[in-house]
Design an enzyme around this catalytic site. Structure first.
Site, short mmCIF file in Angstrom:
data_model
loop_
_atom_site.label_atom_id
_atom_site.label_comp_id
_atom_site.label_asym_id
_atom_site.label_seq_id
_atom_site.Cartn_x
_atom_site.Cartn_y
_atom_site.Cartn_z
N ASP A 50 0.86 -1.19 0.00
CA ASP A 50 0.00 0.00 0.00
C ASP A 50 0.89 1.24 0.00
O ASP A 50 2.09 1.15 0.18
CB ASP A 50 -0.93 0.00 1.22
CG ASP A 50 -0.22 -0.47 2.47
OD1 ASP A 50 0.96 -0.10 2.65
OD2 ASP A 50 -0.83 -1.21 3.26
N ASP A 52 1.57 5.01 1.56
CA ASP A 52 1.31 5.96 2.63
C ASP A 52 1.92 7.31 2.26
O ASP A 52 3.01 7.37 1.69
CB ASP A 52 1.91 5.49 3.95
CG ASP A 52 1.26 4.20 4.44
OD1 ASP A 52 0.08 3.96 4.10
OD2 ASP A 52 1.92 3.42 5.13
N ASP A 129 9.92 3.56 13.06
CA ASP A 129 10.60 2.46 13.75
C ASP A 129 12.00 2.17 13.20
O ASP A 129 13.00 2.36 13.88
CB ASP A 129 9.72 1.21 13.81
CG ASP A 129 9.07 0.85 12.48
OD1 ASP A 129 9.37 1.50 11.45
OD2 ASP A 129 8.25 -0.10 12.45
#
Ligand code: ATP
Ligand code: MG
Length: 443
Positions: A50, A52, A129
């Protein structure tokens, strides 16, 4: 900053929806960047799952730009822009919110429970992260922005956390699972500094919301790299934080049959994903928890509980126990318990029971599961072969196979059996609903 002529990320590889969002933001005077997994995957030459987008527009400003937009999330407010089947997630650059405790940034015991402080793109990068997940593709000049050394890690094929690993795992323990998942998905190694705290920090996962752990399990196990994720989780010592009973059962698996069953279950699911066929979490959870339910059912049976009841009770107990860590939605829970409860019924070969089982709505999943168990014993393997053949036969042939040997005169057999088969079929069909509601009538 890596200018356009020094990287391989091209606009052609970006989805129509994501491009539309990026250009609309830019035309309205905002900053629009592709970020996270999509940039990482495109630079690696992989197809992103996907897209983002990160921007300096607030969620409200984003909403005003798109008719097809809705705002979601409380803990983490976002805009979703919808283009038919595609959803583009648009997040506003976040600040670190360090030291701040307010409506918008809230930390409990080191865990970030709300994160809605807006910030600069540099601040947005450092609260992500892994360094490879903090790369941006800027629609303004098509450059790739690397504030934390993500490109270097992509080249080394290594996952390094941004900042101090122990602090980052305390903020959000799910990051440990993400490390294992992304290492499995990308074939990367985990930086030793990021992997070392798994031993001491692993137990923090017990406090993660069980529903979020279920979501993470779906990403790990049902996205086409389930087997690699399973192995990585075991290797990292993290599987026991999610499924402690499964890891105990694997430790007792002297013959290796359970390990084989699990590996084949994951491999089969990965193959289905690769072929674009549908997959259900129920089957994989049935696989993962089999090592617990099977000995428990045997034990209950040895204590005098009738077989079907023993299986039901064992299934129930194992599911209730598993649910404390990973909350498996009920619709899958029922399916899992049924897959298990049907296993002993494959040993029953009377005509009536065979036709009933074949007509059972969960037959297919239970049969696939039976095949996975082939390594358990010759009897189970033989049973699998028998049911494989049974499905290739016409009802008349199968009925003949199951007919009592005393069916003497040829005339009788040809006349009586097809009629008998038809009747049984009708009955089997009529019982479907009942069978689904009350899994098994005791012997
Ligand atoms: P995938 O390709 O499997 O979707 P992904 O890295 O894109 O992997 P997402 O869950 O889609 O994973 O997250 C998108 C991005 O959001 C990540 O790349 C990362 O930058 C950021 N992110 C996601 N989860 C966390 C987290 N727990 N802590 C910090 N940053 C996160
Ligand atoms: Mg993603």
């Amino acid at each position: 900053m890596i200018p356009r002529d020094q990287h391989n990320l091209s606009r052609k590889q970006i989805s129509r929806g994501a491009l539309k969002v990026l250009y609309t933001l830019k035309d309205a005077g905002f900053r629009g960047c592709l970020v996270g997994g999509a940039v990482r995957d495109l630079l690696l030459g992989r197809k992103p799952k996907d897209f983002d987008v990160a921007t300096d527009a607030t969620p409200e400003e984003v909403r005003k730009l798109f008719r097809n937009c809705r705002l979601i999330g409380r803990r983490f407010r976002l805009a979703h822009v919808i283009f038919g089947p595609e959803i583009v997630e648009v997040a506003t650059f976040r600040g670190t919110g360090d030291g701040e405790d307010s409506e918008d940034h809230h930390v409990v015991d080191g865990r970030i429970v709300r994160d809605n402080v807006w910030g600069t793109i540099e601040e947005d990068a450092v609260r992500r992260d892994f360094r490879v997940n903090a790369l941006y593709y800027d629609i303004a000049d098509f450059s790739v922005l690397d504030f934390v050394g993500g490109i270097e890690d992509l080249e080394r094929k290594e996952l390094r956390l941004i900042g101090d690993p122990v602090t980052r795992y305390h903020e959000d323990p799910v990051r440990m699972l993400r490390a294992a998942r992304l290492a499995a998905k990308l074939g990367f190694t985990i930086d030793p500094a990021a992997a070392a705290p798994f031993r001491d920090c692993g137990a923090l996962l017990a406090e993660a919301p069980p529903a979020r752990l279920f979501d993470e399990c779906q990403k790990m196990f049902l996205a086409g790299y389930g087997l690699a994720s399973f192995r990585k989780l075991l290797e990292c010592g993290l599987l026991r934080q999610l499924f402690p009973g499964a890891v105990r059962a694997l430790a007792n698996d002297a013959s290796g049959a359970l390990r084989t069953l699990m590996e084949q279950g994951f491999a089969g699911t990965d193959a289905r994903v690769a072929e674009g066929r549908p997959v259900t979490p129920a089957f994989l959870f049935a696989v993962l928890l089999w090592g617990e339910v099977e000995p428990l059912a045997r034990q209950l049976h040895a204590e005098g509980v009738p077989p079907s009841l023993a299986w039901q009770r064992a299934g129930h107990r194992v599911m209730a126990d598993a649910g404390k860590r990973v909350s498996i939605p009920h619709r899958f829970g029922y399916a899992i318990e049924e897959i298990w409860a049907l296993q002993p019924r494959f040993a029953e070969r009377t005509r009536k029971r065979v036709f009933r089982l074949l007509a059972h709505p969960r037959f297919r999943a239970a049969y696939d599961f039976l095949l996975l168990r082939a390594g358990e014993s010759d009897a189970v393997r033989g049973s699998g072969e028998w049911w494989t053949r049974a499905q290739t036969l016409a009802p008349e042939e199968l009925s003949a196979l199951l007919a009592p040997r005393t069916a003497a005169k040829p005339g009788d057999t040809t006349d009586a059996k097809p009629a008998g088969t038809r009747r049984r079929h009708r009955r089997g069909g009529g019982r479907r609903k009942k069978a689904a509601a009350t899994p098994e009538t005791p012997e």
